[in-house]
Motif scaffolding. Sequence first.
Motif, mmCIF file in Angstrom:
data_model
loop_
_atom_site.group_PDB
_atom_site.id
_atom_site.type_symbol
_atom_site.label_atom_id
_atom_site.label_comp_id
_atom_site.label_asym_id
_atom_site.label_seq_id
_atom_site.Cartn_x
_atom_site.Cartn_y
_atom_site.Cartn_z
ATOM 1 N N PRO A 397 -11.558 8.500 -18.797
ATOM 2 C CA PRO A 397 -12.355 7.610 -17.944
ATOM 3 C C PRO A 397 -12.913 8.292 -16.695
ATOM 4 O O PRO A 397 -13.958 7.881 -16.174
ATOM 5 N N ASP A 398 -12.236 9.346 -16.214
ATOM 6 C CA ASP A 398 -12.744 10.034 -15.024
ATOM 7 C C ASP A 398 -13.747 11.140 -15.358
ATOM 8 O O ASP A 398 -14.168 11.892 -14.468
ATOM 9 N N GLY A 399 -14.129 11.236 -16.628
ATOM 10 C CA GLY A 399 -15.174 12.179 -17.008
ATOM 11 C C GLY A 399 -14.698 13.572 -17.365
ATOM 12 O O GLY A 399 -15.503 14.505 -17.421
ATOM 13 N N THR A 400 -13.417 13.723 -17.668
ATOM 14 C CA THR A 400 -12.875 15.025 -18.043
ATOM 15 C C THR A 400 -12.868 15.165 -19.565
ATOM 16 O O THR A 400 -12.407 14.265 -20.287
ATOM 17 N N ILE A 401 -13.388 16.267 -20.052
ATOM 18 C CA ILE A 401 -13.342 16.546 -21.492
ATOM 19 C C ILE A 401 -11.978 17.148 -21.822
ATOM 20 O O ILE A 401 -11.612 18.205 -21.309
ATOM 21 N N VAL A 402 -11.216 16.464 -22.684
ATOM 22 C CA VAL A 402 -9.863 16.923 -23.011
ATOM 23 C C VAL A 402 -9.776 17.441 -24.449
ATOM 24 O O VAL A 402 -8.719 17.918 -24.868
ATOM 25 N N TRP A 403 -10.864 17.321 -25.184
ATOM 26 C CA TRP A 403 -10.923 17.884 -26.549
ATOM 27 C C TRP A 403 -12.386 18.035 -26.910
ATOM 28 O O TRP A 403 -13.198 17.155 -26.616
ATOM 29 N N GLN A 404 -12.700 19.167 -27.522
ATOM 30 C CA GLN A 404 -14.081 19.390 -27.938
ATOM 31 C C GLN A 404 -14.103 20.192 -29.229
ATOM 32 O O GLN A 404 -13.410 21.206 -29.349
ATOM 33 N N PHE A 405 -14.917 19.707 -30.176
ATOM 34 C CA PHE A 405 -15.073 20.371 -31.465
ATOM 35 C C PHE A 405 -16.555 20.631 -31.693
ATOM 36 O O PHE A 405 -17.388 19.728 -31.553
ATOM 37 N N ILE A 406 -16.893 21.858 -32.048
ATOM 38 C CA ILE A 406 -18.277 22.245 -32.323
ATOM 39 C C ILE A 406 -18.396 22.598 -33.793
ATOM 40 O O ILE A 406 -17.584 23.368 -34.328
ATOM 41 N N ASN A 407 -19.390 22.020 -34.449
ATOM 42 C CA ASN A 407 -19.588 22.232 -35.879
ATOM 43 C C ASN A 407 -19.557 23.727 -36.200
ATOM 44 O O ASN A 407 -20.335 24.505 -35.625
ATOM 45 N N PRO A 408 -18.691 24.148 -37.118
ATOM 46 C CA PRO A 408 -18.607 25.580 -37.423
ATOM 47 C C PRO A 408 -19.720 26.086 -38.324
ATOM 48 O O PRO A 408 -19.895 27.299 -38.480
ATOM 49 N N VAL A 409 -20.490 25.186 -38.920
ATOM 50 C CA VAL A 409 -21.549 25.589 -39.862
ATOM 51 C C VAL A 409 -22.771 26.074 -39.084
ATOM 52 O O VAL A 409 -23.134 25.505 -38.053
ATOM 53 N N ARG A 410 -23.403 27.121 -39.585
ATOM 54 C CA ARG A 410 -24.628 27.638 -38.989
ATOM 55 C C ARG A 410 -25.645 27.927 -40.090
ATOM 56 O O ARG A 410 -25.284 28.099 -41.254
ATOM 57 N N GLY A 411 -26.915 28.000 -39.711
ATOM 58 C CA GLY A 411 -27.964 28.312 -40.663
ATOM 59 C C GLY A 411 -29.063 29.117 -40.002
ATOM 60 O O GLY A 411 -29.077 29.297 -38.777
ATOM 61 N N GLY A 412 -29.986 29.585 -40.794
ATOM 62 C CA GLY A 412 -31.064 30.415 -40.269
ATOM 63 C C GLY A 412 -30.799 31.885 -40.470
ATOM 64 O O GLY A 412 -29.676 32.300 -40.793
#
Length: 443
Positions: A397-412
């Motif tokens: 609620p205070d705006g802190t990111i406590v977990w983040q996942f970034i898609n591992p797939v890439r293209g190009g």
Amino acid sequence: MDKTDRIGFAGFFIACLFLAFLVGSYVILARVFPYQYFDDAYKAFHAVVEQRSVSNRYSQTDQWRPARTDKRRVTIYDPKRAYNGYTLYTSAGGSYAALIDMKGQEVHRWSLPYSKVWQKTPEGHDAQSDRLIYWTKAVMYPNGDLVATYISAADTPWGYGLVKLDTDSNVIWKYHGATHHDIDITPDGRVLAISNAFSSQVLPEFPNLAKPHLEDFLVVLNGKTGKPIKKISLLNAYYNSRYRPLLETAPSQYLEDPLHTNNVQYIGAKLAESFAPAHGQAEQALMSFRTPSTVGLIDIKSGQITWMARGPWLAQHSPRVLANGHFNVFDNYGHFRQGNASRLLEIDPKTLGIVWRYHGTPQHPLQSRIRSEIQQLPNGNRLVTESDGGRLFELTPDGTIVWQFINPVRGGDHDQYIPVICSGHRIKPDRLTSAFRSELEKQ
């Protein structure tokens, strides 16, 4: 034919061409008969050419975006402040849904190419190739069964169908309707979905409506068989409500898709008591209409709009009623900041005032032109799907990111593109059956 005859014939021919030009110009400008036939033919031809001319899905579709970072999987994790569990997500990288743990490791995957289910679209023409078709939303049952909806890039209507699968991705049932965007499941097992189809109906009080246009529907399916129980025209419900004037404010460039419905949430007895616009009446659905930037309730039994609101959001997604009677919404365009144009809002429906907001930071900008979701978690945090960023993150609620996942797939050619993440949902392990939980724990 002598010279005089040739000159006369040429003059006659030029005069005919000029007359045809004048008549054609009048037909187009005045939109009189047979304008509509020519216009429909042109649109159909243009659509076919556009649909079959995708040579680079990375740059020519909304499936992929330039990757903002080289980082992949979980990049932030605070186990003490995060709501720990499994996370289910769908990605434009293909027709699959992945279940990951808090460290980003995949523990289960459901996958089924469209061509293994159908060869044609719900409209009856040849489907796009599997590389352009993907699952936009998936909902998992406690035993590991899954309901997922197919959509396609470079096609209209883009909805392609709905399937229910078991844990091994075997088909339990299938519904070949043009379903798209979102799904919800009622406590008694019915499946609520959104579908669309071409329509040429004329609405007298909405003269600027394109012909043909996309008409959206709320579809209610039997959760055991996939058979349709009810189908409600959302455009007709909107048009026949007291909120009709809001349709007239739709941007002219979107009159071929006048609603672009992108959210459905079932409102049962408990939420109906806390959410003031529902007036204690259950068996309603909260819908999001992107084109007019409105959020509304529809009575599933009567098919009538009971409440509609336009607030401090623009081209929104994922309104979700909360236990406190407010609702969250992903405001895709309402922040008006370069590189950080989206924001998350919690809205009081009684005043339409903002009671909580988050709009990203220079380090972690928030910007998604399409899709995106918010899930309110039991500990007060929010799981956010930022589609264009190809990421999921959990926010306090205070705006802190406590977990983040970034898609591992890439293209190009240089892995410079990332597929958008369409939906994300956090699931507590104790909500799963013991058999399915044991299977996941073996991974």
